[in-house]
Design an enzyme around this catalytic site. Structure first.
Site, PDB file in Angstrom:
ATOM      1  N   ASP A 342      26.221  -6.144  23.743  1.00 56.77           N
ATOM      2  CA  ASP A 342      26.470  -5.463  25.013  1.00 56.77           C
ATOM      3  C   ASP A 342      25.312  -5.742  25.962  1.00 56.77           C
ATOM      4  O   ASP A 342      24.393  -6.496  25.649  1.00 56.77           O
ATOM      5  CB  ASP A 342      26.642  -3.958  24.780  1.00 56.77           C
ATOM      6  N   HIS A 669      29.982 -10.487  17.442  1.00 55.98           N
ATOM      7  CA  HIS A 669      30.386  -9.651  18.576  1.00 55.98           C
ATOM      8  C   HIS A 669      29.401  -9.811  19.729  1.00 55.98           C
ATOM      9  O   HIS A 669      28.220  -9.468  19.623  1.00 55.98           O
ATOM     10  CB  HIS A 669      30.438  -8.193  18.131  1.00 55.98           C
ATOM     11  N   ASP A 717      34.644 -12.254  10.059  1.00 51.90           N
ATOM     12  CA  ASP A 717      33.997 -13.009  11.137  1.00 51.90           C
ATOM     13  C   ASP A 717      34.903 -13.009  12.359  1.00 51.90           C
ATOM     14  O   ASP A 717      35.567 -13.991  12.666  1.00 51.90           O
ATOM     15  CB  ASP A 717      33.709 -14.442  10.674  1.00 51.90           C
ATOM     16  N   GLU A 726      28.355  -7.796  14.453  1.00 49.54           N
ATOM     17  CA  GLU A 726      27.592  -7.846  15.694  1.00 49.54           C
ATOM     18  C   GLU A 726      26.308  -8.644  15.483  1.00 49.54           C
ATOM     19  O   GLU A 726      25.873  -8.899  14.353  1.00 49.54           O
ATOM     20  CB  GLU A 726      27.250  -6.440  16.192  1.00 49.54           C
TER      21      GLU A 726
END
Length: 746
Positions: A342, A669, A717, A726
């Protein structure tokens, strides 16, 4: 235990082999949710976004997609008012073509209203990946306001998309997920050191010892032996044997192990094998930088504009206000590293990450096998290379300067404390480049744990940067002392575990370990009696801190004790401090010896933690430090063997480090390493560590695929499996420290 509070980000395409299935006839219990998916005479009830025109042509819905849009969601054709049930399995199928060919369409099932959660998505490249598509997924929530949407924006040129036979059927049986684990001989897919341990694992039904052969790249057997049966491995449910070929001291590329009719994936035996991994695991941080353009000449394929510098639609980090009711000022908090997949930046995770990178450098100064030249200026090819400062210190400084900016200014309430984090006011979807993030940025309340992270890392920095920049070293030490005093005045301002909207919460219920860590770093830098007294009086100083999960951002006592044991100092009772590190290493070494896959990680009931790969590496870090303290090769070999699991000697037969092995994690991620969702974007760079198996499987992808999984099998994955796959700055720091240790042993 859940490490980060994260909102639902969606369920992506499952592994292609497991998902892309021929469409079958609907069964008696199957229910079609789409109205007019064949477009025989009209487009009702389908809608399109502004600028997109649709019409029925030859029984298809054809849409004129305008050019010059920035994002997929800037051009949409959709169908609303769908009722979905949590836990129900659905089959989405459709036909789609593009003119010209090769355009990508993002097919999404999710909420039609705020917060627009994504339940499933897939991004086929039309005509290249076929014209007919079928996928199954499990809905993670109940809603009567569901939506199927085809997002087709993001192209510089106008194009045409045609859809037909769109179907969303509920009540279908879930697809069984069976990962492809490849050959039953599991090895470190990167390399073994010629004079290091060499171990592998064979998955077999055999109960008695079996012969094995080590073959070179020409297929010639160069060593032979017999396996050692280990019985059922509780962490995988597999019957396994161990193979030890450590007596072979030759070198070369392309070796394989053969046993029970199976041939392993290839690997090298090389003294220099880990030098590249040392560099790549550290190079990871440059492409995580916020507030700076990433140069394509330094990282080919990863160049991008600077993120969060205030250029529209980005609101920037130069003048970030607090959440409502927290403060009445704004701070310039530009710079730093994006924490994970993020766009948030978190002081507690930034602190432990910076500590481990700085410790990687500090080990090179004091460990008997340390090699300062391996971390010298120019080794990482970053913008600061050539300034006569070791590159790892330049990289860590990018985060350190951000951490200093998070300190509450003089004259304000809670002056000297550190804000816990800064991130978007709401969660954003994937993919989203940092410079295109449109959300409001907010400072979250100061916390004691964040303040002590700042005190610890700034104090550590003060001693390491002093030879290169005395002014910065003084600034860091002043900030550390200020933070220490502020934390003493406010010892129980702990983070809100429910503060997880738009970013991770990073909760913590006990700051005693952070106090110990900060006092240790301040003592090591200053030698002041004040900090020595605090250390010696702290219950943490003599506590057994070597629990099975190891240390991380929430358990930081080891960050104090490891440095007290290895950085020259005159603390009374130093012999006991060093002995405690060796005792911890013995515990982890015993776990490694008992484990059929040879790793120093044995969580209770084989319940794997979020970020288990980093826990394994940090436990290996303790073992490696015992080697630095004692010179006992048992610890060296145990630490090196721990890397085997990360690099392929595991139940899934996968290397969890991108670019290191024949079969590796590649879909971690991330909003900008998002090739799985957007073919024009890259996968994560080489040297990026996946979090790895997580028994709690918090995300919808993992929940739909991995129910009832055993330990090592709690992983997929997939870019949307944020609880198992992540990437984070602290996990890569664990990899970087261990890769540097391994490289030094070569």
């Amino acid at each position: 235990m859940k490490r980060r509070n994260t909102t639902l980000l969606g369920v992506t395409a499952l592994l292609a082999a497991a998902l892309t299935l021929p469409a079958g006839p609907a069964g008696a219990d199957e229910v079609e949710l789409i109205r007019n998916g064949t477009f025989d005479s009209s487009t009702d009830p389908w809608w399109s976004s502004a600028g997109v025109t649709t019409a029925v042509e030859d029984g298809e819905l054809c849409a004129a997609i305008p050019g010059g849009t920035a994002n997929r969601w800037d051009a949409i054709v959709g169908h609303n008012e769908l009722t979905l049930q949590a836990g129900q399995t659905y089959r989405l199928s459709f036909s789609a073509t593009g003119t010209p060919a090769d355009h990508v369409v993002r097919a999404v099932v999710g909420l039609a209203v705020d917060p627009y959660d994504t339940y499933f998505e897939v991004s086929p490249q039309l005509s290249v990946s076929g014209n007919d598509y079928t996928y199954t997924f499990t809905a993670p929530a109940d809603t009567t306001q569901g939506q199927v949407a085809f997002q087709a924006g993001g192209s510089a040129d106008a194009w045409r998309m045609c859809l037909d036979d769109v179907s969303l059927v509920g009540g279908v049986p879930p697809e069984e997920y069976v990962p492809d684990t490849g050959p039953r001989v599991r090895v470190n897919q990167l390399a073994y050191l010629p004079k290091g341990p060499k171990n592998a694992t064979l998955v077999t039904e055999a109960a008695t010892a079996l012969p094995w052969e080590l073959r070179n790249a020409d297929g010639t057997a160069v060593a032979r032996g017999r396996t050692v049966p280990r019985g059922t491995d509780a962490s995988s449910g597999q019957n396994v044997h161990s193979l030890d070929f450590g007596s072979y001291r030759g070198t070369g590329k392309g070796f394989t192990l053969v046993a029970d009719g199976e041939t392993s994936r290839p690997f090298d035996i090389s003294a220099a094998a880990y030098e590249r991994l040392r560099q790549d695991s550290l190079k990871f941080y440059y492409t995580q930088r916020s507030g700076q353009e990433i140069r394509d000449d330094l990282r080919p394929g990863y160049g991008r504009p600077a993120g969060h510098v205030g250029e529209a639609p980005n609101q920037g980090d130069a003048e970030v206000p607090c959440q409502e009711g927290v403060c009445d000022y704004s701070l310039d908090v530009t710079g730093g590293w994006y924490d994970a997949g993020d766009h948030g930046k978190y002081v507690v995770n930034g602190g432990i990450s910076t500590w481990e990178l700085l410790r990687t450098y500090e080990r090179s100064l004091y460990a008997p096998t340390g090699s300062p030249g391996a971390l010298r200026d120019g080794t990482l090819r970053i913008p600061e290379s050539g300034n006569k400062v070791p590159d790892v210190l330049d990289e860590a400084r990018w985060e350190l300067e951000f951490l200093l900016k998070m300190q509450v200014p003089h004259g304000q309430p809670l002056a000297g404390m550190a804000h816990h984090k800064i991130h978007d006011s709401e969660w954003t979807g994937l993919p989203l480049m940092p410079h295109l993030d449109p959300k409001k940025r907010e400072l979250h309340p100061p916390t004691t744990t964040a303040t002590l992270n700042l005190a610890a890392t700034a104090a550590q920095a003060a001693r390491l940067y002093k030879p290169y920049d005395r002014a910065f070293a003084k600034e860091a030490l002043d900030a550390a002392r200020t933070a220490w005093r502020a934390a003493l005045a406010h010892p129980d301002l702990l983070p809100d575990p429910d503060d997880g909207i738009g970013g991770g919460a990073y909760p913590d219920t006990d700051a005693s370990d952070e106090f110990y860590w900060a006092a240790a770093q301040l003592y090591l830098t200053t030698g002041d009696a004040e900090f020595a007294r605090f250390i010696l009086k702290s219950p943490v100083h003599t506590a057994d801190i070597w629990n099975p999960l190891g240390f991380d951002w929430q358990r930081t006592a080891a960050a104090g004790r490891l440095d007290l044991a290895t950085v020259p100092n005159r603390l009374p009772g130093l012999k006991s401090v060093r002995a405690s590190v060796v005792e911890g290493a013995e515990k982890y070494l015993a776990t490694l010896r008992e484990h059929p896959y040879g790793m120093p990680y044995g969580p209770k009931d084989n319940v794997y933690d979020w970020g288990s790969n980093a826990q394994i590496l940090n436990n290996a870090h303790v073992i490696a430090t015992a080697y630095d303290l004692t010179g006992d090769r048992r610890y060296r070999d145990g630490a090196l063997q721990s890397l085997d699991y990360i690099l392929g000697r595991n139940a899934l037969n996968i290397s969890y480090v991108t670019g290191y092995g024949d079969v590796t994690s590649v879909n971690q991620h991330s909003r900008w390493y998002a090739h799985q969702l957007e073919p024009s974007l890259p996968n994560p760079p080489a040297g990026t560590l996946s979090g790895g198996p997580n028994s709690s499987i918090q995300d919808p992808v993992a929940q739909s695929l991995l129910q009832g999984c055993t330990g090592q099998f709690c992983y997929v994955d997939d870019i949307q499996s944020w609880s198992t796959n992540e990437l984070t700055i602290n996990w890569n720091a664990a990899l970087a420290w261990m890769a540097s240790f391994a490289a030094d042993q070569g």
